[in-house]
Design a protein around this motif. Sequence first.
Motif, mmCIF file in Angstrom:
data_model
loop_
_atom_site.group_PDB
_atom_site.id
_atom_site.type_symbol
_atom_site.label_atom_id
_atom_site.label_comp_id
_atom_site.label_asym_id
_atom_site.label_seq_id
_atom_site.Cartn_x
_atom_site.Cartn_y
_atom_site.Cartn_z
ATOM 1 N N ASN A 5 1.014 -1.077 0.012
ATOM 2 C CA ASN A 5 -0.040 0.013 -0.049
ATOM 3 C C ASN A 5 0.769 1.122 0.032
ATOM 4 O OD1 ASN A 5 -2.332 -1.214 -0.030
ATOM 5 N ND2 ASN A 5 -2.558 -1.657 2.152
ATOM 6 N N LEU A 7 -0.779 2.421 -2.933
ATOM 7 C CA LEU A 7 -1.360 2.105 -4.103
ATOM 8 C C LEU A 7 -0.457 1.174 -4.715
ATOM 9 C CD1 LEU A 7 -2.489 5.462 -5.550
ATOM 10 C CD2 LEU A 7 -3.922 3.612 -4.860
ATOM 11 N N SER A 11 -2.157 -3.982 -8.641
ATOM 12 C CA SER A 11 -3.688 -3.383 -8.922
ATOM 13 C C SER A 11 -3.936 -2.086 -9.071
ATOM 14 C CB SER A 11 -4.235 -4.201 -7.762
ATOM 15 O OG SER A 11 -3.990 -3.371 -6.471
ATOM 16 N N ILE A 12 -3.060 -1.296 -9.666
ATOM 17 C CA ILE A 12 -3.220 0.110 -9.767
ATOM 18 C C ILE A 12 -4.270 0.397 -10.562
ATOM 19 C CG2 ILE A 12 -1.619 0.448 -11.635
ATOM 20 C CD1 ILE A 12 -1.835 2.890 -8.783
ATOM 21 N N GLU A 14 -7.189 -0.845 -10.933
ATOM 22 C CA GLU A 14 -8.531 -1.157 -10.250
ATOM 23 C C GLU A 14 -8.790 0.369 -9.364
ATOM 24 O OE1 GLU A 14 -8.057 -4.649 -7.855
ATOM 25 O OE2 GLU A 14 -7.761 -5.729 -9.678
ATOM 26 N N SER A 15 -7.958 0.887 -9.250
ATOM 27 C CA SER A 15 -8.129 2.117 -8.476
ATOM 28 C C SER A 15 -8.450 3.393 -9.175
ATOM 29 C CB SER A 15 -6.571 2.700 -7.801
ATOM 30 O OG SER A 15 -5.665 3.021 -8.831
ATOM 31 N N VAL A 16 -8.718 3.351 -10.638
ATOM 32 C CA VAL A 16 -8.839 4.234 -11.468
ATOM 33 C C VAL A 16 -10.076 3.888 -12.474
ATOM 34 C CG1 VAL A 16 -6.661 5.488 -11.403
ATOM 35 C CG2 VAL A 16 -7.273 3.667 -13.186
#
Length: 161
Positions: A5, A7, A11-12, A14-16
């Motif tokens: 963490n 970010l 899985s970056i 998925e955050s956008v």
Amino acid sequence: GHFTNPLPWVSIDESVNKGSAELVGAKEVEVCVMNTLTVNLHLMMVAFYRPTPTKFKILVEAKAFPSDMHMLQSQVKFHGFDPKEALVKFEPRVGESTLRTEDIVATIKAHAEAGDVALVMMSGVQYYTGQRFDIKNITKAARDSQIPIGWDLAHAVGNVP
């Protein structure tokens, strides 16, 4: 870090997704943020540019984004054609700096009659002039002429309502 963490890189994307979906008016499951624009355009061309010995030309605006033009040249060469012959560029009228929709439509129709165009490729907003293209009517002209059309909307997303 790759897995840590706040970010993690693994899985970056998925955050956008949520914000990207809202930006383009799609569902979160319908968007995927990946690669670079040029890589994505190459992938699109693999699916949509199907040239034949007589139907190999691509219609494109003259001042397309430089990396878009390099991608088109690369694809044309990959298929064994000369970019000088295969890339037909929409040019503004003499003394004008932007393209007229009626000229784009007329060029599409003329090349449809000649039977030499495999694809129309345009941007939603012309990066050099800021011109916003009439996507609806240009797409209709291409579809009515049975020519596939691709839109690079990188400069339109978030800039055009």
